[in-house]
Write a protein that holds these residues in place. Structure first.
Motif, PDB file in Angstrom:
ATOM      1  N   ASP A 157       0.865  -1.187   0.000  1.00 37.63           N
ATOM      2  CA  ASP A 157       0.000   0.000   0.000  1.00 37.63           C
ATOM      3  C   ASP A 157       0.897   1.232   0.000  1.00 37.63           C
ATOM      4  O   ASP A 157       1.825   1.308   0.811  1.00 37.63           O
ATOM      5  CB  ASP A 157      -0.795   0.111   1.319  1.00 37.63           C
ATOM      6  CG  ASP A 157      -1.882  -0.922   1.481  1.00 37.63           C
ATOM      7  OD1 ASP A 157      -2.717  -1.053   0.586  1.00 37.63           O
ATOM      8  OD2 ASP A 157      -1.892  -1.584   2.541  1.00 37.63           O
ATOM      9  N   GLY A 158       0.600   2.180  -0.860  1.00 42.13           N
ATOM     10  CA  GLY A 158       1.250   3.490  -0.776  1.00 42.13           C
ATOM     11  C   GLY A 158       0.184   4.520  -0.497  1.00 42.13           C
ATOM     12  O   GLY A 158      -0.857   4.511  -1.153  1.00 42.13           O
ATOM     13  N   LEU A 159       0.399   5.355   0.495  1.00 41.03           N
ATOM     14  CA  LEU A 159      -0.610   6.387   0.823  1.00 41.03           C
ATOM     15  C   LEU A 159       0.072   7.722   1.123  1.00 41.03           C
ATOM     16  O   LEU A 159       1.213   7.754   1.578  1.00 41.03           O
ATOM     17  CB  LEU A 159      -1.444   5.994   2.045  1.00 41.03           C
ATOM     18  CG  LEU A 159      -2.382   4.807   1.893  1.00 41.03           C
ATOM     19  CD1 LEU A 159      -1.794   3.591   2.585  1.00 41.03           C
ATOM     20  CD2 LEU A 159      -3.757   5.097   2.464  1.00 41.03           C
ATOM     21  N   ASP A 160      -0.679   8.803   0.912  1.00 44.05           N
ATOM     22  CA  ASP A 160      -0.164  10.144   1.202  1.00 44.05           C
ATOM     23  C   ASP A 160      -0.593  10.630   2.596  1.00 44.05           C
ATOM     24  O   ASP A 160      -0.661  11.835   2.846  1.00 44.05           O
ATOM     25  CB  ASP A 160      -0.627  11.125   0.120  1.00 44.05           C
ATOM     26  CG  ASP A 160      -2.147  11.179   0.001  1.00 44.05           C
ATOM     27  OD1 ASP A 160      -2.842  10.578   0.853  1.00 44.05           O
ATOM     28  OD2 ASP A 160      -2.656  11.816  -0.938  1.00 44.05           O
ATOM     29  N   VAL A 161      -0.857   9.684   3.490  1.00 43.77           N
ATOM     30  CA  VAL A 161      -1.360  10.025   4.838  1.00 43.77           C
ATOM     31  C   VAL A 161      -0.504  11.099   5.548  1.00 43.77           C
ATOM     32  O   VAL A 161      -1.054  12.083   6.053  1.00 43.77           O
ATOM     33  CB  VAL A 161      -1.500   8.759   5.717  1.00 43.77           C
ATOM     34  CG1 VAL A 161      -1.693   9.109   7.185  1.00 43.77           C
ATOM     35  CG2 VAL A 161      -2.670   7.897   5.232  1.00 43.77           C
ATOM     36  N   PRO A 162       0.844  10.961   5.590  1.00 44.47           N
ATOM     37  CA  PRO A 162       1.616  11.987   6.315  1.00 44.47           C
ATOM     38  C   PRO A 162       1.469  13.381   5.699  1.00 44.47           C
ATOM     39  O   PRO A 162       1.464  14.385   6.422  1.00 44.47           O
ATOM     40  CB  PRO A 162       3.070  11.506   6.194  1.00 44.47           C
ATOM     41  CG  PRO A 162       2.992  10.064   5.837  1.00 44.47           C
ATOM     42  CD  PRO A 162       1.716   9.878   5.075  1.00 44.47           C
ATOM     43  N   MET A 163       1.315  13.435   4.370  1.00 47.66           N
ATOM     44  CA  MET A 163       1.120  14.717   3.689  1.00 47.66           C
ATOM     45  C   MET A 163      -0.227  15.321   4.094  1.00 47.66           C
ATOM     46  O   MET A 163      -0.321  16.499   4.463  1.00 47.66           O
ATOM     47  CB  MET A 163       1.129  14.437   2.179  1.00 47.66           C
ATOM     48  CG  MET A 163       1.397  15.602   1.296  1.00 47.66           C
ATOM     49  SD  MET A 163       1.114  15.200  -0.452  1.00 47.66           S
ATOM     50  CE  MET A 163       2.282  13.937  -0.823  1.00 47.66           C
ATOM     51  N   VAL A 164      -1.254  14.491   4.056  1.00 46.58           N
ATOM     52  CA  VAL A 164      -2.603  14.954   4.396  1.00 46.58           C
ATOM     53  C   VAL A 164      -2.651  15.382   5.870  1.00 46.58           C
ATOM     54  O   VAL A 164      -3.292  16.375   6.222  1.00 46.58           O
ATOM     55  CB  VAL A 164      -3.648  13.855   4.085  1.00 46.58           C
ATOM     56  CG1 VAL A 164      -5.037  14.261   4.553  1.00 46.58           C
ATOM     57  CG2 VAL A 164      -3.682  13.545   2.588  1.00 46.58           C
ATOM     58  N   MET A 165      -1.902  14.655   6.724  1.00 52.30           N
ATOM     59  CA  MET A 165      -1.864  15.016   8.149  1.00 52.30           C
ATOM     60  C   MET A 165      -1.128  16.329   8.366  1.00 52.30           C
ATOM     61  O   MET A 165      -1.509  17.127   9.229  1.00 52.30           O
ATOM     62  CB  MET A 165      -1.212  13.893   8.960  1.00 52.30           C
ATOM     63  CG  MET A 165      -2.211  12.773   9.241  1.00 52.30           C
ATOM     64  SD  MET A 165      -1.450  11.305   9.927  1.00 52.30           S
ATOM     65  CE  MET A 165      -0.938  11.871  11.532  1.00 52.30           C
ATOM     66  N   PHE A 167      -1.222  18.793   6.429  1.00 48.35           N
ATOM     67  CA  PHE A 167      -2.209  19.824   6.089  1.00 48.35           C
ATOM     68  C   PHE A 167      -3.421  19.795   7.023  1.00 48.35           C
ATOM     69  O   PHE A 167      -4.333  20.609   6.873  1.00 48.35           O
ATOM     70  CB  PHE A 167      -2.680  19.642   4.633  1.00 48.35           C
ATOM     71  CG  PHE A 167      -1.602  19.860   3.614  1.00 48.35           C
ATOM     72  CD1 PHE A 167      -0.856  21.028   3.615  1.00 48.35           C
ATOM     73  CD2 PHE A 167      -1.321  18.899   2.649  1.00 48.35           C
ATOM     74  CE1 PHE A 167       0.147  21.239   2.673  1.00 48.35           C
ATOM     75  CE2 PHE A 167      -0.327  19.102   1.701  1.00 48.35           C
ATOM     76  CZ  PHE A 167       0.414  20.273   1.715  1.00 48.35           C
ATOM     77  N   GLU A 168      -3.417  18.832   7.953  1.00 53.76           N
ATOM     78  CA  GLU A 168      -4.541  18.655   8.888  1.00 53.76           C
ATOM     79  C   GLU A 168      -5.866  18.607   8.137  1.00 53.76           C
ATOM     80  O   GLU A 168      -6.832  19.298   8.474  1.00 53.76           O
ATOM     81  CB  GLU A 168      -4.498  19.733   9.980  1.00 53.76           C
ATOM     82  CG  GLU A 168      -3.222  19.627  10.790  1.00 53.76           C
ATOM     83  CD  GLU A 168      -3.142  20.540  11.998  1.00 53.76           C
ATOM     84  OE1 GLU A 168      -3.652  21.670  11.949  1.00 53.76           O
ATOM     85  OE2 GLU A 168      -2.577  20.091  13.017  1.00 53.76           O
ATOM     86  N   ALA A 169      -5.866  17.770   7.103  1.00 56.18           N
ATOM     87  CA  ALA A 169      -7.051  17.635   6.239  1.00 56.18           C
ATOM     88  C   ALA A 169      -7.542  16.191   6.236  1.00 56.18           C
ATOM     89  O   ALA A 169      -8.050  15.707   5.226  1.00 56.18           O
ATOM     90  CB  ALA A 169      -6.710  18.099   4.831  1.00 56.18           C
ATOM     91  N   GLN A 170      -7.373  15.496   7.367  1.00 59.60           N
ATOM     92  CA  GLN A 170      -7.776  14.096   7.483  1.00 59.60           C
ATOM     93  C   GLN A 170      -9.271  13.989   7.767  1.00 59.60           C
ATOM     94  O   GLN A 170      -9.732  14.517   8.775  1.00 59.60           O
ATOM     95  CB  GLN A 170      -7.050  13.443   8.669  1.00 59.60           C
ATOM     96  CG  GLN A 170      -5.689  12.888   8.371  1.00 59.60           C
ATOM     97  CD  GLN A 170      -5.753  11.518   7.728  1.00 59.60           C
ATOM     98  OE1 GLN A 170      -6.150  11.399   6.576  1.00 59.60           O
ATOM     99  NE2 GLN A 170      -5.368  10.492   8.446  1.00 59.60           N
TER     100      GLN A 170
END
Ligand code: 1HN
Length: 360
Positions: A157-165, A167-170
């Motif tokens: 799995d590849g995810l952009d979770v740390p990027m989205v976090m 930006f605090e856009a989770q």
């Protein structure tokens, strides 16, 4: 003026303390920002037994929605991610299991490592997955996985979770049932958009992401090997193809650049460096990469990280196909992408260390 210096130090300490009490900090005392991500490699041979043990210990369901082991880069203490902006995980699903439907603002990709008979359903469309397939789960799309075949099924799995976090856009939502309703024919997107150069005019795809769910490996491998008969590709990146959004020519996922790279037997690329921490997964082959002067030997199904701005070059001992992903689609439009060739030693770094893979 010894006593004068002493009182100045004391006064400074008092000043810093007062600044801190104001929830502030003097910029001139702050650590200069450096790259924290370190080059690293996770061997599949170490992880497969862990994944199999997880299948016995942890059932997939509403308690553990995904049976996933997250690769934690040792340079990013406490962050539990492969690079500062991207996750790389191994997920395993067993026959009969269903990973329940949900959606989130993070975007995901799957690169199939082992097995067949499992599907991912995305927005009412199912796609069965085979080794090497690249599967997209764009942000805010409902997705669930199920396994209707035999034997374990594993993917990266590849995810952009740390990027989205950052930006605090989770945001995240559960679907009311485990499986979302299937409203489209299996792989409908492949027939509509898979031709790439022919766009169905009656479909309005209102998304920044690719409408294609599954980019089959058989096709990717065919294109790579056809090109390999005519070219070595780039001196730095060999034959590298980007997975694109067929409607725009841009990246398949708005936040993650995804590529397939073919290295011919004996091919040795020249070193370069660029911004954008990058994750490599070995679909097939054997070789090594020199990353910041350190040699990383890799084989089938291993995963490794090249940090932002780290010199890197690859050597294939046999024909090798790498899946590569990074955060370039975010860096590039913001003017943060830079690249530099290694000009000394005919473009090859001196190897000063060899990475030893395996548990600490
Ligand atoms: C997720 O939704 C999946 O849908 C896999 O398979 C890994 C890691 C972090 C957050 C969400 C999936 C994930 C994830």
């Amino acid at each position: 003026m010894t006593s004068g210096d002493g009182s100045l130090t004391e006064e400074l300490d008092l000043f810093y303390e007062e600044v801190r009490r104001h929830n502030s900090s003097p910029l001139w005392l702050q650590e200069r920002q450096t790259v924290k991500t370190v080059p690293f490699l996770w061997r599949y041979d170490d992880f497969r037994p862990l994944l199999m043990r997880a299948t016995e210990l942890v059932p997939v369901g509403r308690q553990a929605e995904r049976r996933v082991l997250v690769f934690a880069n040792p340079g990013l203490e406490g962050k539990q991610s492969a690079t500062s902006t991207l996750l790389a995980n191994l997920q395993i699903i067993m026959p009969g299991e269903v990973a329940p439907s949900h959606r989130h603002t993070a975007s995901a990709l799957r690169l199939i490592v082992e097995g067949s008979g499992a599907y991912t359903a995305v927005q009412g469309e199912k796609s069965y997955m085979d080794p090497g397939d690249f599967v997209t789960t764009p942000n805010w799309t409902w997705h669930d996985h199920g396994h209707e075949g035999q034997g374990p099924m594993v993917w990266l799995d590849g995810l952009d979770v740390p990027m989205v976090m950052t930006f605090e856009a989770q945001f995240q939502e559960q679907y009311s049932e485990d499986k979302q309703p299937i409203t489209k024919a299996n792989d409908a997107s492949m027939r509509l958009f898979g031709a790439g150069t022919l766009r169905p005019t009656w479909i309005h795809h209102d998304s920044v992401h690719s409408p294609l769910i599954n980019y089959k490996f058989a096709h990717v491998y065919d294109v790579l090997t056809t090109l390999a008969k005519e070219t070595d590709g780039s001196p730095f990146d060999a034959i590298t193809l980007e997975y694109t959004n067929p409607l725009t020519g841009g990246p398949a996922l708005a936040t993650i650049g995804c590529f397939a790279q073919l290295l011919k037997p004996g091919q040795h690329t020249k070193a370069h460096r660029h911004t954008g921490g990058t994750i490599y997964h070995v679909i097939e082959g054997k070789g090594y990469s020199v990353i910041a002067g350190k040699r990383f030997d890799w084989g089938r199904k291993d995963t490794f990280v090249v940090p932002s701005w780290a010199w890197h070059e690859h050597v294939a001992e046999v024909e090798s196909v790498l899946f590569v992903y990074n955060d370039w689609p975010v860096l590039q439009p913001l003017g943060l992408f830079r690249e530099e060739p290694y000009t000394e030693r005919d473009g090859h770094q001196e190897v000063t260390e060899t990475f030893v893979a395996g548990p600490a």
